[in-house]
Scaffold this motif. Sequence first.
Motif, PDB file in Angstrom:
ATOM      1  N   TYR A 176       1.934   3.465  -3.032  1.00  0.00           N
ATOM      2  CA  TYR A 176       1.033   4.439  -3.656  1.00  0.00           C
ATOM      3  C   TYR A 176       1.430   5.993  -3.298  1.00  0.00           C
ATOM      4  O   TYR A 176       1.388   6.643  -4.144  1.00  0.00           O
ATOM      5  CB  TYR A 176      -0.522   4.467  -3.284  1.00  0.00           C
ATOM      6  CG  TYR A 176      -1.028   3.361  -4.017  1.00  0.00           C
ATOM      7  CD1 TYR A 176      -1.958   3.747  -5.328  1.00  0.00           C
ATOM      8  CD2 TYR A 176      -1.089   1.977  -3.788  1.00  0.00           C
ATOM      9  CE1 TYR A 176      -2.574   2.851  -5.876  1.00  0.00           C
ATOM     10  CE2 TYR A 176      -1.639   1.063  -4.500  1.00  0.00           C
ATOM     11  CZ  TYR A 176      -2.578   1.419  -5.751  1.00  0.00           C
ATOM     12  OH  TYR A 176      -3.433   0.675  -6.334  1.00  0.00           O
ATOM     13  N   GLU A 177       1.872   5.803  -2.071  1.00  0.00           N
ATOM     14  CA  GLU A 177       2.509   7.311  -1.656  1.00  0.00           C
ATOM     15  C   GLU A 177       4.120   7.397  -2.421  1.00  0.00           C
ATOM     16  O   GLU A 177       4.474   8.514  -2.842  1.00  0.00           O
ATOM     17  CB  GLU A 177       2.891   7.185  -0.115  1.00  0.00           C
ATOM     18  CG  GLU A 177       1.546   7.399   0.618  1.00  0.00           C
ATOM     19  CD  GLU A 177       1.004   8.796   0.458  1.00  0.00           C
ATOM     20  OE1 GLU A 177       1.591   9.676  -0.053  1.00  0.00           O
ATOM     21  OE2 GLU A 177      -0.198   8.949   0.950  1.00  0.00           O
TER      22      GLU A 177
ATOM     23  N   GLY B 264       3.938   8.398  -5.891  1.00  0.00           N
ATOM     24  CA  GLY B 264       2.492   9.156  -5.746  1.00  0.00           C
ATOM     25  C   GLY B 264       2.414   9.759  -7.237  1.00  0.00           C
ATOM     26  O   GLY B 264       1.499   9.506  -8.025  1.00  0.00           O
TER      27      GLY B 264
ATOM     28  N   ALA C 162       0.729  -1.218   0.083  1.00  0.00           N
ATOM     29  CA  ALA C 162      -0.084  -0.032   0.012  1.00  0.00           C
ATOM     30  C   ALA C 162       0.811   1.248  -0.144  1.00  0.00           C
ATOM     31  O   ALA C 162       0.509   2.328  -0.554  1.00  0.00           O
ATOM     32  CB  ALA C 162      -0.890   0.226   1.217  1.00  0.00           C
TER      33      ALA C 162
END
Lengths: 164, 356
Positions: free
Chosen positions: A95-96, A99, A92
């Motif tokens: 995603y950062e 980004g 997860a």
Amino acid sequence: MMLCDNCKERDAVINLTQVEHDAKVTLHLCEQCAQEKGVETGAAVLKSPLGGFVAAMGKGANVLPTPADGLRCPSCGSTLRDFRESGRLGCAACYEAFGPHLRDLLRRLHGSSQHVGERYVAPDAGAPDADGELLELKEQLRRAVENENFELAADLRDRIRVLE
Amino acid sequence: MIDLTLLPDGGMHWLDASGPKGHIVLSTRIRLARNIHGFAFSQRAGDEDRLAVLERVQQAAAATPIAGGVTFRMDQLERLDRQVLHERHLVSKELAALEGESRPRVGAALVLQGPTGVMVNEEDHLRIQGMWSGFALEEAYAQLEAIDAELGRRLPFAFHPEFGYLTSCPTNAGTGLRASVLIHLPGLVLTKEIRKVLEGLTQVGLTFRGLYGEGSDVVGNFFQLSNQTTLGKSEDELLDHLGKIVRQVIEYEEQSRDVLLRTAAGTVEDKVWRAYGLLKYARSLSFEETMNLLSGVRLGAGLNLIPGLSVYTLNKLLIYTQPAHLAALEGRSLGDPELQLARANYVRRLLETEGG
């Protein structure tokens, strides 16, 4: 620049990774040969999500390889290059970490990168205040990364990690 | 071999064709992709993490509408069993590891309860899914939403304020929702209108696939219509849009069938009965031929041309004539000539007892 594995004439701009008999085979293809192999055609996008990625990533500004390929997710260690080759993210936090690249891709895939569906609230989420601060920090982080202000981004990421 | 006979309808509640528009729409399927915060996605995660994910899902499931469900561990099943589950549309090719010589991931599992279930450690940690008879998007989503809400209360899902639910593949991010309607369109194929319809679909943001979803070819005039995007629209918007378009496609299909009956009734009737005759008397049938013949007979059943033949019987033929099912029935793996004989045998026997 690497030559295309297929025609051995033009420069390879697309890496096509396929799993054949349990072994990963990566083909380096030029735009034309990739098209002939169906990578960039609409039909291929429908049939294989990977084809969709290679097509979406290969078009426009982000022709492979790019200097950003080495960008690494601090949480799971996968790189942007791993994602480009497999079409899958490691965790997860990717995603950062990726980004701006993902935002661009998501917009091309979905026409938008902003989720408007159900708002999920995790169990045992922190007090509303901490939550709000977290969201604000994440928004700041997003802007910092978008503007390539990586020093600020690293700082923000640390603060977010403490809150999380 | 696992025994699936204890499951009502072998885990395929949709087979009975009791749902709305059952003469054209076989099934409605929805899945929600979710991941648990704090674990790498299935492909990147180690065996221990995947086992921990499985344990947490099973614990959480005990307090949801899928409590008491059966768990099938892909990593503990024979290939034939995994293939049978795949042929029933219960697990994906990836979860069952049916590509090449690959082995299932440790911790890959299916939790099944009635028409709903969860694939665990597929591309995403959870694929909350279900399959219902006929055209039933609203009912389907209501049931899945309830399971999703209960699971989400017990498992911290990976969620981002901008990107929504985070998934291994960005094509699923946002809502994580993919809804598919499996629809039979022989009328549009026979009147050669199908191309226009399919082209129209892709223009309005939908996609179509074959019987087995992603990467599968269209056989027997069966098409799976589903939403292409998952982000930037709400769950209701995605479902409404798909529903609206599917209703239109159903209407076009009904119109084409009317046209066929009005302009070429004799030809259509002949086609239907020839297909039925071949299924009933052939001694060797390939999978593709069977699918095409079943399509003809299904059209006949929809037009009430074959009295006494139910769509339920035709649905059973669709599933039980697949290679792994025939191998399971015969109790051994079958090569090509034998497989085709076994298929024709099965079809003949079922039509003798249940045919019109």
